[in-house]
Scaffold this active site. Sequence first.
Site, PDB file in Angstrom:
ATOM      1  N   HIS A  51      -3.481  -3.999  -5.112  1.00 12.01           N
ATOM      2  CA  HIS A  51      -3.724  -3.413  -3.796  1.00 12.01           C
ATOM      3  C   HIS A  51      -5.179  -3.593  -3.400  1.00 12.01           C
ATOM      4  O   HIS A  51      -6.058  -2.863  -3.844  1.00 12.01           O
ATOM      5  CB  HIS A  51      -3.336  -1.935  -3.791  1.00 12.01           C
ATOM      6  CG  HIS A  51      -3.534  -1.288  -2.455  1.00 12.01           C
ATOM      7  ND1 HIS A  51      -3.929   0.031  -2.313  1.00 12.01           N
ATOM      8  CD2 HIS A  51      -3.411  -1.781  -1.196  1.00 12.01           C
ATOM      9  CE1 HIS A  51      -4.030   0.310  -1.026  1.00 12.01           C
ATOM     10  NE2 HIS A  51      -3.730  -0.771  -0.325  1.00 12.01           N
TER      11      HIS A  51
ATOM     12  N   ASN B  11      -4.695   6.538  -1.577  1.00  9.91           N
ATOM     13  CA  ASN B  11      -3.864   7.106  -0.521  1.00  9.91           C
ATOM     14  C   ASN B  11      -3.168   8.392  -0.938  1.00  9.91           C
ATOM     15  O   ASN B  11      -2.667   9.125  -0.090  1.00  9.91           O
ATOM     16  CB  ASN B  11      -2.832   6.078  -0.045  1.00  9.91           C
ATOM     17  CG  ASN B  11      -3.434   5.071   0.901  1.00  9.91           C
ATOM     18  OD1 ASN B  11      -4.366   5.381   1.638  1.00  9.91           O
ATOM     19  ND2 ASN B  11      -2.915   3.862   0.895  1.00  9.91           N
TER      20      ASN B  11
ATOM     21  N   SER C 166       0.821  -1.211   0.000  1.00 10.77           N
ATOM     22  CA  SER C 166       0.000   0.000   0.000  1.00 10.77           C
ATOM     23  C   SER C 166       0.849   1.253   0.000  1.00 10.77           C
ATOM     24  O   SER C 166       0.331   2.354  -0.229  1.00 10.77           O
ATOM     25  CB  SER C 166      -0.916   0.014   1.233  1.00 10.77           C
ATOM     26  OG  SER C 166      -0.144   0.009   2.427  1.00 10.77           O
TER      27      SER C 166
ATOM     28  N   GLU D 294      -6.812  -1.714  -6.558  1.00  7.64           N
ATOM     29  CA  GLU D 294      -5.966  -0.880  -7.404  1.00  7.64           C
ATOM     30  C   GLU D 294      -4.959  -1.776  -8.121  1.00  7.64           C
ATOM     31  O   GLU D 294      -4.180  -2.471  -7.466  1.00  7.64           O
ATOM     32  CB  GLU D 294      -5.243   0.179  -6.572  1.00  7.64           C
ATOM     33  CG  GLU D 294      -6.165   1.215  -5.967  1.00  7.64           C
ATOM     34  CD  GLU D 294      -5.444   2.211  -5.078  1.00  7.64           C
ATOM     35  OE1 GLU D 294      -5.774   3.399  -5.127  1.00  7.64           O
ATOM     36  OE2 GLU D 294      -4.549   1.777  -4.322  1.00  7.64           O
TER      37      GLU D 294
END
Length: 508
Positions: free
Chosen positions: A144, A194, A123, A156
């Site tokens: 991910h 993120n 991540s 992802e």
Amino acid sequence: MTALDLSSPVAVVGTGTMGQGIAQVALVAGHPVRLYDAVPGRAQDAADAIGVRLDRLVEKDRLTAADRDAARARLAPAEALADLADCALVVEAVLERLDVKQELFRELEGVVGEDCLLATNTSSLSVTAIGGALANPGRLVGLHFFNPAPLLPLVEVVSGFATDVTSATRAYETARAWGKTPVACADTPGFIVNRIARPFYAEAFAVYEAQGADPATIDAVLRECGGFRMGAFELTDLIGQDVNESVTHSVWQSFFQDVRFTPSLAQRRLVESGRLGRKSGHGWYDYSGADGAAESAEPHTAEKAAQPAYVVAEGDLGPASELLALIREAGIPVREEDEDHGTRLVLPGGGQLALADGQTSVEFRDVVYFDLALDYRRATRIALSASQDTSPQTLTEAIGLFQALGKDVSVIGDVPGMIVARTVARVVDLAHDAVAKGVATEEDIDTAMRLGVNYPLGPFEWSRRLGRNWAYALLDDLHLRDPSGRYAPSLALYRHAYASDKREGSTS
């Protein structure tokens, strides 16, 4: 390129929470699954734990007993990496350390076949850097998953600098065949979610650090006005303050300490004190009670005030134009005046009420700002900000107006851009910047932010709703008041703001 055939074995290396979740997803989809962990006995423990979760799915009528039994028969712990030799896909979910992941994939290269797809669930680390240690980095891709992997739909699919298109496509189609919603993105710090979610936390913490409002009030405004499922303080308590800060710090460092991603000093102090959130019994809120629930922390809510006799609307209220209909429905007369210079409501005492625009109340005579709402009709709370120079009558009339519309009112400090408005503007800016730099498409970014962090709207949906120039204008105002660079609009947002609405294919 199609998804992996269901007869192809899938291996998961690392049997913690994420590893078990990914294994369960592949298993329920129909693949034979191998579990490997470097610590003896953990793979078997993980297999047993997955079996228990399959039993629960049967109890909840989400899986038939026959399918559960078939899945259990396809699940096997592996005693050594050599047992993964015939796997078509190996997903690692081991410690978030570059050297550990690189060494694992180097070993796997000597075990699996040349056509085996290798995937990392990292991540925070660079997929490119992980692949840099491999003889054939083209077959390494990021997959991910979000925790809990069996429940959350988003995956992802991250292409490193050397990832082959065929590898990324096969990983994407496989994730989709597993019932997930994949989004494709380039290998950038934080990937999509993120990276673009940082302002949601950062701006809430910034308002708190500026003594604009307390955590309970900021959270309530984000939920009840902004439409977010959780506020930033309660969400980071749930994630873990140490985990959330670590991701923020990683993104900041990876962008060469870009001021737009600067971590919060207040959060750093919280982590240093050991107040990590729910898991430690205390974070922004106190969870030390027997039931583990947060002790009551009430947001600031203004006392009842009399509604104004009328309001005068000057100019177009833009994203807040719906308020005029609500005010009329509440029985308050509205007189509209076409003023080129104004986008405000004038109250009976002569004071003005304006949508947050990145300026402060102290700069103008007798102005109260109100925050952006996802939906002014459905919002149950509105934040107002005023300075020490705002007249008590103006603030009272502003409070009474929104209370007449059925809203709770939170009065906060003189914070430019308020809470929701500055947060949304920064999210929109980072999203436009990401598209311009080839990170992902507009559609995939909107999908990722809605599914990955439960945003009520994707950034580009918000951008279209708010208007082409709205986010740029607000951030430009904020940048003038804080020239550190934190709020400087990106070149991509500038181009978007000033592009012609008539150009072909204009979408947001």
